[in-house]
Scaffold this active site. Sequence first.
Site, short mmCIF file in Angstrom:
data_model
loop_
_atom_site.label_atom_id
_atom_site.label_comp_id
_atom_site.label_asym_id
_atom_site.label_seq_id
_atom_site.Cartn_x
_atom_site.Cartn_y
_atom_site.Cartn_z
N PHE A 1 7.74 2.49 -1.04
CA PHE A 1 8.57 2.49 0.05
C PHE A 1 9.14 4.03 0.17
CE2 PHE A 1 8.68 -2.04 -0.40
CZ PHE A 1 8.27 -2.55 0.64
N ASP B 1 0.79 -1.22 -0.08
CA ASP B 1 -0.07 0.05 -0.04
C ASP B 1 0.89 1.35 0.00
OD1 ASP B 1 -2.49 -0.87 0.18
OD2 ASP B 1 -3.15 -0.40 2.09
N TYR C 1 2.19 4.75 1.80
CA TYR C 1 2.07 5.30 3.06
C TYR C 1 0.72 5.97 3.27
CZ TYR C 1 7.01 4.14 3.23
OH TYR C 1 8.59 3.66 3.32
N HIS D 1 9.75 -9.12 4.91
CA HIS D 1 9.41 -7.72 4.61
C HIS D 1 10.38 -6.53 5.53
CE1 HIS D 1 6.94 -3.79 4.79
NE2 HIS D 1 6.48 -4.57 3.72
#
Length: 221
Positions: free
Chosen positions: A78, A65, A67, A187
């Site tokens: 990211f 997703d 932020y 992750h």
Amino acid sequence: MKVRLIKSWQTQLEDTIDAPYFDRLTDFVAKEYGQLSCYPPEKDIFNAFNLCPFEAVNVVVLGQDPYHGPGQAHGLCFSVPEGIAPPPSLINILKELQQDMGKPYPPSGSLMPWASQGVLLLNATLTVRAGQAGSHQKQGWEKFTDAVIEKLSSSKTGLVFMLWGNYAKQKGKHINREKHLVLESGHPSPLSANRGLWFGNKHFSKVNAYLKAQGKPIINW
């Protein structure tokens, strides 16, 4: 929602953009942005594509997703814009990069320089409500990004796909692993990294070794 895609991606994704589900998706996103605070800014929704043309893609980093905090999302997984403090997952990415490549910790959390070198920073879902992680999932974005991955996998050879975490690994089923290198790890979130599932994966040096072996330009991470 206006679909702001450069021509190289419009051409490659014409079938999926013209599909009925995509009309429903764009209607949903337009309504959400019209009534609620959503991220990234509408002009940045397709930044990952517009900063990395189809023909330039050599590496794909897959996120989940955008932020969902103010000012953080700008259409690249990211990444955060210049001047915004890196969130925890990005901090761990930059720490691993520092350890793997022996480079100083970067002064900015913007990954735009990666995009300009052929790194597609793709989130599985391209939009989100403010403060509500996952709020735009299962509306059609996943189908769209599956189509992106399938198009890259089928049309190109010798790409590197970086799949971090279980969600990204599930998207890996759309990749032909006989034609491409798939790098998987936990992750970079603190929960995963602190359990030993992120640090030490050396993905950045592995990408460059693979690209170099094929005679392609390495990435200046």
